[in-house]
Design a protein around this motif. Structure first.
Motif, PDB file in Angstrom:
ATOM      1  N   TYR A 155       0.842  -1.190   0.000  1.00 49.06           N
ATOM      2  CA  TYR A 155       0.000   0.000   0.000  1.00 49.06           C
ATOM      3  C   TYR A 155       0.881   1.245   0.000  1.00 49.06           C
ATOM      4  CZ  TYR A 155      -3.145   3.618   1.716  1.00 49.06           C
ATOM      5  OH  TYR A 155      -3.855   4.780   1.863  1.00 49.06           O
ATOM      6  N   ILE A 156       0.554   2.172  -0.860  1.00 51.43           N
ATOM      7  CA  ILE A 156       1.234   3.471  -0.905  1.00 51.43           C
ATOM      8  C   ILE A 156       0.172   4.560  -0.874  1.00 51.43           C
ATOM      9  CG2 ILE A 156       2.610   5.053  -2.313  1.00 51.43           C
ATOM     10  CD1 ILE A 156       4.037   2.661  -3.503  1.00 51.43           C
ATOM     11  N   THR A 157       0.379   5.542  -0.044  1.00 56.83           N
ATOM     12  CA  THR A 157      -0.496   6.709  -0.031  1.00 56.83           C
ATOM     13  C   THR A 157       0.244   7.884  -0.648  1.00 56.83           C
ATOM     14  OG1 THR A 157      -1.799   8.221   1.329  1.00 56.83           O
ATOM     15  CG2 THR A 157       0.197   7.326   2.331  1.00 56.83           C
ATOM     16  N   LEU A 158      -0.480   8.705  -1.376  1.00 63.76           N
ATOM     17  CA  LEU A 158       0.117   9.916  -1.923  1.00 63.76           C
ATOM     18  C   LEU A 158       0.075  11.061  -0.916  1.00 63.76           C
ATOM     19  CD1 LEU A 158      -1.106   9.978  -5.640  1.00 63.76           C
ATOM     20  CD2 LEU A 158       0.858   8.804  -4.613  1.00 63.76           C
ATOM     21  N   SER A 159      -0.588  10.834   0.211  1.00 62.36           N
ATOM     22  CA  SER A 159      -0.662  11.844   1.259  1.00 62.36           C
ATOM     23  C   SER A 159       0.752  12.220   1.713  1.00 62.36           C
ATOM     24  CB  SER A 159      -1.462  11.316   2.444  1.00 62.36           C
ATOM     25  OG  SER A 159      -1.484  12.268   3.483  1.00 62.36           O
ATOM     26  N   GLY A 160       1.051  13.495   1.690  1.00 62.81           N
ATOM     27  CA  GLY A 160       2.361  13.982   2.119  1.00 62.81           C
ATOM     28  C   GLY A 160       3.450  13.842   1.068  1.00 62.81           C
ATOM     29  N   LYS A 161       3.122  13.260  -0.075  1.00 60.99           N
ATOM     30  CA  LYS A 161       4.114  13.087  -1.138  1.00 60.99           C
ATOM     31  C   LYS A 161       4.167  14.355  -1.998  1.00 60.99           C
ATOM     32  CE  LYS A 161       5.008   8.482  -0.805  1.00 60.99           C
ATOM     33  NZ  LYS A 161       4.623   8.188   0.535  1.00 60.99           N
ATOM     34  N   HIS A 162       5.307  14.576  -2.580  1.00 55.45           N
ATOM     35  CA  HIS A 162       5.490  15.693  -3.498  1.00 55.45           C
ATOM     36  C   HIS A 162       5.701  15.120  -4.888  1.00 55.45           C
ATOM     37  CE1 HIS A 162       5.674  18.636  -0.279  1.00 55.45           C
ATOM     38  NE2 HIS A 162       6.396  17.750   0.388  1.00 55.45           N
ATOM     39  N   ILE A 163       4.681  15.256  -5.722  1.00 56.35           N
ATOM     40  CA  ILE A 163       4.717  14.754  -7.090  1.00 56.35           C
ATOM     41  C   ILE A 163       4.235  15.872  -8.002  1.00 56.35           C
ATOM     42  CG2 ILE A 163       3.849  13.028  -8.717  1.00 56.35           C
ATOM     43  CD1 ILE A 163       3.282  11.238  -6.274  1.00 56.35           C
ATOM     44  N   GLY A 164       5.130  16.349  -8.831  1.00 55.18           N
ATOM     45  CA  GLY A 164       4.762  17.388  -9.785  1.00 55.18           C
ATOM     46  C   GLY A 164       4.253  16.764 -11.068  1.00 55.18           C
ATOM     47  N   GLY A 165       3.650  17.570 -11.885  1.00 63.36           N
ATOM     48  CA  GLY A 165       3.189  17.101 -13.181  1.00 63.36           C
ATOM     49  C   GLY A 165       4.357  16.891 -14.133  1.00 63.36           C
ATOM     50  N   CYS A 166       4.078  16.263 -15.247  1.00 68.25           N
ATOM     51  CA  CYS A 166       5.084  16.060 -16.286  1.00 68.25           C
ATOM     52  C   CYS A 166       5.526  17.427 -16.817  1.00 68.25           C
ATOM     53  CB  CYS A 166       4.485  15.212 -17.417  1.00 68.25           C
ATOM     54  SG  CYS A 166       5.584  14.969 -18.808  1.00 68.25           S
ATOM     55  N   ILE A 167       6.834  17.620 -16.973  1.00 67.02           N
ATOM     56  CA  ILE A 167       7.344  18.893 -17.477  1.00 67.02           C
ATOM     57  C   ILE A 167       7.662  18.826 -18.972  1.00 67.02           C
ATOM     58  CG2 ILE A 167       8.196  19.614 -15.216  1.00 67.02           C
ATOM     59  CD1 ILE A 167      11.038  18.881 -16.222  1.00 67.02           C
ATOM     60  N   SER A 168       7.309  17.724 -19.599  1.00 61.10           N
ATOM     61  CA  SER A 168       7.452  17.559 -21.044  1.00 61.10           C
ATOM     62  C   SER A 168       8.883  17.758 -21.530  1.00 61.10           C
ATOM     63  CB  SER A 168       6.497  18.497 -21.775  1.00 61.10           C
ATOM     64  OG  SER A 168       6.382  18.111 -23.118  1.00 61.10           O
ATOM     65  N   CYS A 169       9.848  17.292 -20.745  1.00 62.08           N
ATOM     66  CA  CYS A 169      11.251  17.434 -21.133  1.00 62.08           C
ATOM     67  C   CYS A 169      11.671  16.353 -22.131  1.00 62.08           C
ATOM     68  CB  CYS A 169      12.153  17.393 -19.915  1.00 62.08           C
ATOM     69  SG  CYS A 169      12.181  15.797 -19.043  1.00 62.08           S
ATOM     70  N   LEU A 170      10.894  15.265 -22.173  1.00 59.15           N
ATOM     71  CA  LEU A 170      11.120  14.135 -23.078  1.00 59.15           C
ATOM     72  C   LEU A 170      12.407  13.351 -22.796  1.00 59.15           C
ATOM     73  CD1 LEU A 170       9.828  15.635 -26.434  1.00 59.15           C
ATOM     74  CD2 LEU A 170       8.582  14.268 -24.758  1.00 59.15           C
ATOM     75  N   ALA A 171      13.038  13.593 -21.650  1.00 64.37           N
ATOM     76  CA  ALA A 171      14.230  12.823 -21.296  1.00 64.37           C
ATOM     77  C   ALA A 171      13.909  11.334 -21.123  1.00 64.37           C
ATOM     78  CB  ALA A 171      14.858  13.377 -20.023  1.00 64.37           C
ATOM     79  N   CYS A 172      12.669  11.032 -20.783  1.00 62.56           N
ATOM     80  CA  CYS A 172      12.258   9.640 -20.565  1.00 62.56           C
ATOM     81  C   CYS A 172      12.168   8.842 -21.861  1.00 62.56           C
ATOM     82  CB  CYS A 172      10.917   9.585 -19.844  1.00 62.56           C
ATOM     83  SG  CYS A 172       9.567  10.393 -20.724  1.00 62.56           S
ATOM     84  N   THR A 173      12.217   9.510 -22.998  1.00 60.40           N
ATOM     85  CA  THR A 173      12.070   8.787 -24.267  1.00 60.40           C
ATOM     86  C   THR A 173      13.242   7.863 -24.551  1.00 60.40           C
ATOM     87  OG1 THR A 173      13.020  10.607 -25.553  1.00 60.40           O
ATOM     88  CG2 THR A 173      10.623  10.582 -25.281  1.00 60.40           C
ATOM     89  N   LYS A 174      14.387   8.097 -23.913  1.00 59.72           N
ATOM     90  CA  LYS A 174      15.553   7.252 -24.184  1.00 59.72           C
ATOM     91  C   LYS A 174      15.582   5.966 -23.366  1.00 59.72           C
ATOM     92  CE  LYS A 174      18.854   9.662 -21.130  1.00 59.72           C
ATOM     93  NZ  LYS A 174      17.883  10.306 -20.292  1.00 59.72           N
ATOM     94  N   ASP A 175      14.928   5.974 -22.184  1.00 52.51           N
ATOM     95  CA  ASP A 175      15.026   4.781 -21.332  1.00 52.51           C
ATOM     96  C   ASP A 175      13.786   4.495 -20.485  1.00 52.51           C
ATOM     97  OD1 ASP A 175      15.189   6.830 -19.502  1.00 52.51           O
ATOM     98  OD2 ASP A 175      17.211   6.348 -18.827  1.00 52.51           O
ATOM     99  N   ASN A 176      12.676   5.202 -20.731  1.00 53.87           N
ATOM    100  CA  ASN A 176      11.429   5.022 -19.977  1.00 53.87           C
ATOM    101  C   ASN A 176      11.562   5.370 -18.493  1.00 53.87           C
ATOM    102  OD1 ASN A 176      10.320   4.201 -22.361  1.00 53.87           O
ATOM    103  ND2 ASN A 176       9.714   2.190 -21.659  1.00 53.87           N
TER     104      ASN A 176
END
Length: 113
Positions: free
Chosen positions: A32-53
């Motif tokens: 179980y994971i809660t997002l409560s208290g977590k810091h998760i920003g939106g996608c910044i569309s940098c596309l760096a993930c395209t090389k390795d997911n």
């Protein structure tokens, strides 16, 4: 392993209790994971993930992404505010964009409810 994620900013609200209840009825290992208290920003569309997911933005998404990829199935509880997912859950879902490159989708064929 079945991964349960509560997108609620509240620790013990309706959404988190619903996810925990579903996990209680699952066979085998659960996490179980809660997002409560977590810091998760939106996608910044940098596309760096395209090389390795892999998303390069360093925040709490990294640990959750690892758990999502390792899980056999995912139970996702998302609060509904004004007929749309709440902001925290939306950021999590948006960041899953990183899983879909290199001619493979890392969550493909993974049951998500």
């Amino acid at each position: 392993m079945i991964l349960g994620i509560s997108g609620s900013p509240r620790l013990d609200g309706i959404t988190s209790n619903a996810v925990k209840e579903v996990l209680a009825h699952c066979e085998g290992e659960t996490k179980y994971i809660t997002l409560s208290g977590k810091h998760i920003g939106g996608c910044i569309s940098c596309l760096a993930c395209t090389k390795d997911n892999v998303c390069i933005v360093q925040d709490d998404f990294q640990e959750i992404a690892k758990a999502m990829v390792e899980a056999d199935a995912i139970v996702l509880g998302v609060p509904n505010y004004y007929d749309v997912p709440n902001g925290l859950s939306h950021c999590l879902l948006e960041r899953c964009f990183c899983f879909r490159h290199q001619e493979k989708f890392l969550l493909k064929d993974k049951p998500i409810v």
